[in-house]
Enzyme design. Sequence first.
Site, PDB file in Angstrom:
ATOM      1  N   GLU A   1      74.284  15.013 127.069  1.00  0.00           N
ATOM      2  CA  GLU A   1      72.837  15.243 126.983  1.00  0.00           C
ATOM      3  C   GLU A   1      72.189  13.962 126.470  1.00  0.00           C
ATOM      4  O   GLU A   1      72.595  13.426 125.443  1.00  0.00           O
ATOM      5  CB  GLU A   1      72.539  16.421 126.051  1.00  0.00           C
TER       6      GLU A   1
ATOM      7  N   CYS B   1      63.286  24.101 128.201  1.00  0.00           N
ATOM      8  CA  CYS B   1      62.835  25.395 127.671  1.00  0.00           C
ATOM      9  C   CYS B   1      62.684  25.358 126.156  1.00  0.00           C
ATOM     10  O   CYS B   1      61.651  25.746 125.617  1.00  0.00           O
ATOM     11  CB  CYS B   1      63.823  26.485 128.089  1.00  0.00           C
TER      12      CYS B   1
ATOM     13  N   CYS C   1      59.118  26.454 127.487  1.00  0.00           N
ATOM     14  CA  CYS C   1      58.836  27.864 127.176  1.00  0.00           C
ATOM     15  C   CYS C   1      58.671  28.166 125.688  1.00  0.00           C
ATOM     16  O   CYS C   1      57.724  28.859 125.300  1.00  0.00           O
ATOM     17  CB  CYS C   1      59.984  28.745 127.679  1.00  0.00           C
TER      18      CYS C   1
ATOM     19  N   LYS D   1      55.798  26.284 123.875  1.00  0.00           N
ATOM     20  CA  LYS D   1      54.585  26.784 124.543  1.00  0.00           C
ATOM     21  C   LYS D   1      54.204  28.161 123.999  1.00  0.00           C
ATOM     22  O   LYS D   1      53.050  28.430 123.703  1.00  0.00           O
ATOM     23  CB  LYS D   1      54.844  26.813 126.056  1.00  0.00           C
TER      24      LYS D   1
ATOM     25  N   TYR E   1      51.433  27.247 136.741  1.00  0.00           N
ATOM     26  CA  TYR E   1      51.755  27.850 135.441  1.00  0.00           C
ATOM     27  C   TYR E   1      51.302  26.952 134.279  1.00  0.00           C
ATOM     28  O   TYR E   1      50.657  27.409 133.341  1.00  0.00           O
ATOM     29  CB  TYR E   1      53.271  27.982 135.270  1.00  0.00           C
TER      30      TYR E   1
ATOM     31  N   GLU F   1      48.376  27.840 131.637  1.00  0.00           N
ATOM     32  CA  GLU F   1      48.786  28.207 130.270  1.00  0.00           C
ATOM     33  C   GLU F   1      48.169  27.263 129.241  1.00  0.00           C
ATOM     34  O   GLU F   1      47.645  27.698 128.206  1.00  0.00           O
ATOM     35  CB  GLU F   1      50.316  28.196 130.161  1.00  0.00           C
TER      36      GLU F   1
ATOM     37  N   HIS G   1      51.329  57.741 126.440  1.00  0.00           N
ATOM     38  CA  HIS G   1      49.903  57.722 126.137  1.00  0.00           C
ATOM     39  C   HIS G   1      49.641  57.515 124.651  1.00  0.00           C
ATOM     40  O   HIS G   1      50.377  58.065 123.842  1.00  0.00           O
ATOM     41  CB  HIS G   1      49.287  59.054 126.582  1.00  0.00           C
TER      42      HIS G   1
ATOM     43  N   GLU H   1      50.535  52.996 131.066  1.00  0.00           N
ATOM     44  CA  GLU H   1      50.507  54.322 131.695  1.00  0.00           C
ATOM     45  C   GLU H   1      49.696  54.299 132.990  1.00  0.00           C
ATOM     46  O   GLU H   1      49.937  55.089 133.901  1.00  0.00           O
ATOM     47  CB  GLU H   1      49.968  55.387 130.735  1.00  0.00           C
TER      48      GLU H   1
HETATM   49  P1  NDP Z   1      53.429  24.436 139.780  1.00  0.00           P
HETATM   50  O1  NDP Z   1      54.263  24.053 140.930  1.00  0.00           O
HETATM   51  O2  NDP Z   1      53.433  25.825 139.295  1.00  0.00           O
HETATM   52  O3  NDP Z   1      51.910  24.024 140.068  1.00  0.00           O
HETATM   53  C1  NDP Z   1      51.576  22.754 140.472  1.00  0.00           C
HETATM   54  C2  NDP Z   1      50.085  22.710 140.679  1.00  0.00           C
HETATM   55  O4  NDP Z   1      49.688  21.377 140.952  1.00  0.00           O
HETATM   56  C3  NDP Z   1      49.634  23.562 141.844  1.00  0.00           C
HETATM   57  O5  NDP Z   1      48.443  24.212 141.481  1.00  0.00           O
HETATM   58  C4  NDP Z   1      49.403  22.541 142.947  1.00  0.00           C
HETATM   59  O6  NDP Z   1      48.377  22.900 143.827  1.00  0.00           O
HETATM   60  C5  NDP Z   1      48.951  21.333 142.160  1.00  0.00           C
HETATM   61  N1  NDP Z   1      49.263  20.071 142.837  1.00  0.00           N
HETATM   62  C6  NDP Z   1      50.472  19.659 143.284  1.00  0.00           C
HETATM   63  N2  NDP Z   1      50.367  18.431 143.826  1.00  0.00           N
HETATM   64  C7  NDP Z   1      49.080  18.059 143.702  1.00  0.00           C
HETATM   65  C8  NDP Z   1      48.352  16.902 144.085  1.00  0.00           C
HETATM   66  N3  NDP Z   1      48.937  15.872 144.690  1.00  0.00           N
HETATM   67  N4  NDP Z   1      47.036  16.872 143.815  1.00  0.00           N
HETATM   68  C9  NDP Z   1      46.419  17.905 143.216  1.00  0.00           C
HETATM   69  N5  NDP Z   1      47.067  19.030 142.840  1.00  0.00           N
HETATM   70  C10 NDP Z   1      48.366  19.101 143.078  1.00  0.00           C
HETATM   71  O7  NDP Z   1      53.836  23.396 138.648  1.00  0.00           O
HETATM   72  P2  NDP Z   1      53.668  23.385 137.091  1.00  0.00           P
HETATM   73  O8  NDP Z   1      53.684  21.945 136.746  1.00  0.00           O
HETATM   74  O9  NDP Z   1      52.535  24.206 136.627  1.00  0.00           O
HETATM   75  O10 NDP Z   1      55.013  24.090 136.608  1.00  0.00           O
HETATM   76  C11 NDP Z   1      56.276  23.672 137.099  1.00  0.00           C
HETATM   77  C12 NDP Z   1      57.238  24.815 137.154  1.00  0.00           C
HETATM   78  O11 NDP Z   1      57.650  25.141 135.843  1.00  0.00           O
HETATM   79  C13 NDP Z   1      56.651  26.108 137.706  1.00  0.00           C
HETATM   80  O12 NDP Z   1      56.710  26.189 139.088  1.00  0.00           O
HETATM   81  C14 NDP Z   1      57.483  27.153 137.045  1.00  0.00           C
HETATM   82  O13 NDP Z   1      58.582  27.399 137.869  1.00  0.00           O
HETATM   83  C15 NDP Z   1      57.899  26.514 135.747  1.00  0.00           C
HETATM   84  N6  NDP Z   1      57.122  27.080 134.632  1.00  0.00           N
HETATM   85  C16 NDP Z   1      57.214  28.392 134.346  1.00  0.00           C
HETATM   86  C17 NDP Z   1      56.504  28.951 133.301  1.00  0.00           C
HETATM   87  C18 NDP Z   1      56.614  30.411 133.017  1.00  0.00           C
HETATM   88  O14 NDP Z   1      57.564  31.023 133.478  1.00  0.00           O
HETATM   89  N7  NDP Z   1      55.661  30.991 132.300  1.00  0.00           N
HETATM   90  C19 NDP Z   1      55.626  28.138 132.470  1.00  0.00           C
HETATM   91  C20 NDP Z   1      55.582  26.757 132.861  1.00  0.00           C
HETATM   92  C21 NDP Z   1      56.309  26.263 133.896  1.00  0.00           C
HETATM   93  P3  NDP Z   1      48.651  23.845 145.093  1.00  0.00           P
HETATM   94  O15 NDP Z   1      48.744  25.214 144.571  1.00  0.00           O
HETATM   95  O16 NDP Z   1      47.438  23.602 145.936  1.00  0.00           O
HETATM   96  O17 NDP Z   1      49.900  23.358 145.723  1.00  0.00           O
END
Ligand code: NDP
Length: 459
Positions: A35, A43, A48, A51, A178, A182, A436, A441
């Site tokens: 690592e 995470c 996670c 966050k 996400y 968030e 309830h 529910e």
């Molecule tokens: P996501 O893939 O969820 O979202 C990326 C966002 O960036 C989308 O809205 C996308 O738009 C936009 N985007 C991508 N490329 C461009 C660009 N060139 N210009 C403008 N906008 C762009 O990524 P995140 O970074 O939010 O999270 C990464 C991953 O981490 C998630 O997919 C998830 O799997 C994981 N995660 C999970 C969480 C949870 O379980 N609660 C919390 C945080 C992360 P568009 O929709 O139009 O493609």
Amino acid sequence: MGTYDYDLFVIGAGSGGVRAARLAAISGAKVAVAEEHRVGGTCVIRGCVPKKFMVYASEFAHGFETAEAYGWTVGETSFDWPKFLAEKDKEIARLSGLYVRNLQNAGADLIHGKARLVDAHTVEVEGKGRVTAEKVLIATGGTPWMPDIPGVDLAISSNEAFYLPELPRRIVITGGGYIAVEFACIFAGLGVETTLVHRGPNILRGFDDDIRAHLADEMTKRGIRVLLGTNLTSLEKVDGGILSTCDNGHLLEADVVLMALGRIAYVEGLGLDAAGVALDEKGAIVVDQFSRTSVENIWAVGDVTDRINLTPVAIREGAAFAETEFYGRPTSFDHEMVASAVFSQPPIGSVGLSEADARHQVGRVDVYKTSFRPMKYAFAGIDQRCMMKLVVDAGSQKILGCHVVGPDAPEIIQMAAIALKMGVTKQQWDSTCAVHPTLAEELVTMREKVAPAELGAAA
Ligand code: NDP
């Protein structure tokens, strides 16, 4: 066997790597884990877990407001960001320490340093020399993707958001996934003037359209400025902070700009070429159902394979790999019906298909939907609504999707996911007696289908 230093060498001590390493070591295999950062991975260290602490911290503001309506005198409140960060870091250090101890207790060797494949069986750890291994598991996760726009160096990614020296007064967050959603809710809850800039017509592409629209409304009600159909094109340092220019002419000034535009597989410097490990067009490692790469003795699990990028999925993929390779029980993780949560405020819990995807996949669907003010907020006169939606196969009556926005949605969806994974029908679901008074529910008391005329554009 016997000709290698290790039976298994794991690169990356995050959720997937640690689970696989521990299970393999417990089976009696000789295991090493490398690592380069802190043990625990995204995470635990910068994802996670911290966050969720930030979510908890930021929810208090809303709690104070609600408390007053229930008769409490709250008085003046203030938030101490450095104190919160120090407590958060203490807890993260404790958790990282637990991961280290669990690995050691299982008998695995932990090697600090960046690992690189020299060939399929040889790994070099920076400053520590080379070792050989019969099997190699790559579990290096992902890393934030930053766009190539002028001034991007002025922006931060989520990695830095966990360590900001001071709480900004104003923040611009770009992205609609996400992380963007968030963090927008977290910073807004902490009193930061928050603007979310997203290129698409709505946030959270991939989630059910009603749920996306509902959350965007709720975020706006909480004072977050949501700019849709907008891209940041450049950033520049100005006297008051950072000036962001948007493609539609908007100029946004803020103290911090956070880019949350997705994450990419972290494969840089891993020597995958040297070992012959194939990548897909997005740069993620290609694997089969048993997480085996294009090289016979090398496997990969978690975000580096870009399947479903969630911690529990990485853990299950890591466990399945260990079951298969070290316990003689061929196991592949089933990526169907994996529930997920967005820790927005209010949060989302979702499992299965959105209405649009269900229509696309099965044709005719029945939709059940409700939106209401939770009793806690109705009492307090707070304008916050929750939404619940079930998407049902009109033929088989199987529930294909369950989506909730509202308090405790992530907790609710974990239970709903069991039923959906088992293939529950709407009739079986409805035969469950309500608890309830709860929010949940409402999920088992939705009897009226949404009339076809009211269904969304996907209909
Ligand atoms: P996501 O893939 O969820 O979202 C990326 C966002 O960036 C989308 O809205 C996308 O738009 C936009 N985007 C991508 N490329 C461009 C660009 N060139 N210009 C403008 N906008 C762009 O990524 P995140 O970074 O939010 O999270 C990464 C991953 O981490 C998630 O997919 C998830 O799997 C994981 N995660 C999970 C969480 C949870 O379980 N609660 C919390 C945080 C992360 P568009 O929709 O139009 O493609």
